[in-house]
Design a protein around this motif. Sequence first.
Motif, PDB file in Angstrom:
ATOM      1  N   LEU A   1     -78.231 146.259 154.122  1.00  0.00           N
ATOM      2  CA  LEU A   1     -78.614 145.085 154.899  1.00  0.00           C
ATOM      3  C   LEU A   1     -79.656 145.428 155.959  1.00  0.00           C
ATOM      4  O   LEU A   1     -80.549 144.623 156.256  1.00  0.00           O
ATOM      5  CB  LEU A   1     -77.384 144.454 155.552  1.00  0.00           C
ATOM      6  CG  LEU A   1     -76.417 143.728 154.615  1.00  0.00           C
ATOM      7  CD1 LEU A   1     -75.131 143.370 155.352  1.00  0.00           C
ATOM      8  CD2 LEU A   1     -77.073 142.483 154.013  1.00  0.00           C
TER       9      LEU A   1
ATOM     10  N   ALA B   1     -75.640 138.268 158.022  1.00  0.00           N
ATOM     11  CA  ALA B   1     -75.013 138.330 156.702  1.00  0.00           C
ATOM     12  C   ALA B   1     -73.499 138.381 156.821  1.00  0.00           C
ATOM     13  O   ALA B   1     -72.776 137.707 156.075  1.00  0.00           O
ATOM     14  CB  ALA B   1     -75.526 139.542 155.921  1.00  0.00           C
TER      15      ALA B   1
ATOM     16  N   ARG C   1     -82.306 134.739 156.018  1.00  0.00           N
ATOM     17  CA  ARG C   1     -81.370 134.857 157.153  1.00  0.00           C
ATOM     18  C   ARG C   1     -82.096 135.025 158.484  1.00  0.00           C
ATOM     19  O   ARG C   1     -81.667 134.488 159.508  1.00  0.00           O
ATOM     20  CB  ARG C   1     -80.433 136.055 156.936  1.00  0.00           C
ATOM     21  CG  ARG C   1     -79.471 135.912 155.789  1.00  0.00           C
ATOM     22  CD  ARG C   1     -78.436 137.033 155.804  1.00  0.00           C
ATOM     23  NE  ARG C   1     -77.715 137.085 154.548  1.00  0.00           N
ATOM     24  CZ  ARG C   1     -77.965 137.962 153.585  1.00  0.00           C
ATOM     25  NH1 ARG C   1     -78.900 138.887 153.754  1.00  0.00           N
ATOM     26  NH2 ARG C   1     -77.270 137.950 152.468  1.00  0.00           N
TER      27      ARG C   1
ATOM     28  N   ASN D   1     -80.391 140.751 160.255  1.00  0.00           N
ATOM     29  CA  ASN D   1     -79.901 140.514 158.896  1.00  0.00           C
ATOM     30  C   ASN D   1     -78.466 140.999 158.736  1.00  0.00           C
ATOM     31  O   ASN D   1     -77.624 140.321 158.129  1.00  0.00           O
ATOM     32  CB  ASN D   1     -80.798 141.223 157.881  1.00  0.00           C
ATOM     33  CG  ASN D   1     -80.424 140.891 156.457  1.00  0.00           C
ATOM     34  OD1 ASN D   1     -80.231 139.730 156.105  1.00  0.00           O
ATOM     35  ND2 ASN D   1     -80.315 141.909 155.621  1.00  0.00           N
TER      36      ASN D   1
END
Length: 309
Positions: A147, A56, A15, A52
């Motif tokens: 995350l 996400a 990502r 991230n």
Amino acid sequence: MIHLTYEDVTAAARRVSGRVRPLVVAPADGDTWLALEMLQHTGTFKARGAANFVRAHWEAGTLPDAGVTIASGGNAGLACAWAAREQGVRATVFLPANAPAVKVGRLRAYDADVRLVGSEYAEAAEACRAFAEESGALASHAYDHPLIAAGAGTLMEELHQRLPALDTVVVAVGGGGLFAGVATAAHEHGVRVVAVEPEDCRALNAALAAGEVVDVPVASVAADSLGARRVTPLALYAAQEYDVCSVLVPDADIVRARQELWDEHRLAVEHAAGAALAGLRAYEPAEGERVAVVVCGANTDPGDLVPRA
């Protein structure tokens, strides 16, 4: 117990690829290298976790029109605001009304909607929580989220690519987001982790001694970055399950190491970075042991670095 997986870190690496600055590694002395993450966007590794987190949720379709929100006038707030701007969404950042003007200015430079509330962080955090409930904004956290930790762990992935024969990585620990991510990836690559904390900010060390997350007092020259009152369960799991050495360092050694990074390498860094280098001295690597020290942040006032005579 909840824990990160290596797959969490590799998904984060996908990502953030092309969105964060590649890790720069520089030789120091002998078999020691410096991982210069203070060159990252916003000046710290926290840009990785924030990127991230936002990406996400964007991929999952769970990034609301109200954007993201966080209570933090420090590095996490800056990272959240930067990541939101990069993704084209709004960031609303809460911090105490007495926050330094320079922090407010930097947040606004990232197009953040800055809300000044109360005189203490707890008041700003409560206002952030209420705002998230009322507006539907996605609430982020400085370190206590999988995350965020997985994004921080991408640093270790890049470090392994640059130094595949690395034996040990030394990292400063506050709330444990960076540590949990780094330790998870390091375990996959057979790399030992040295977790460094100030003597009077020892959330991870105390949790290891107690066998559970516990509250600790906070008093250190590095408390602005490493002053978490408790470590995350993600970090405790990593410390218990992987090849981790926990060391404590006094403030005097942190200050000395920070000054050394300036004197020897011309790196003006936060005390947290000084803590990592001081931890290397406390750990005392074996002869021939290949070690990297994570130099984790540059958001500091260099005015107290004393020029060498």
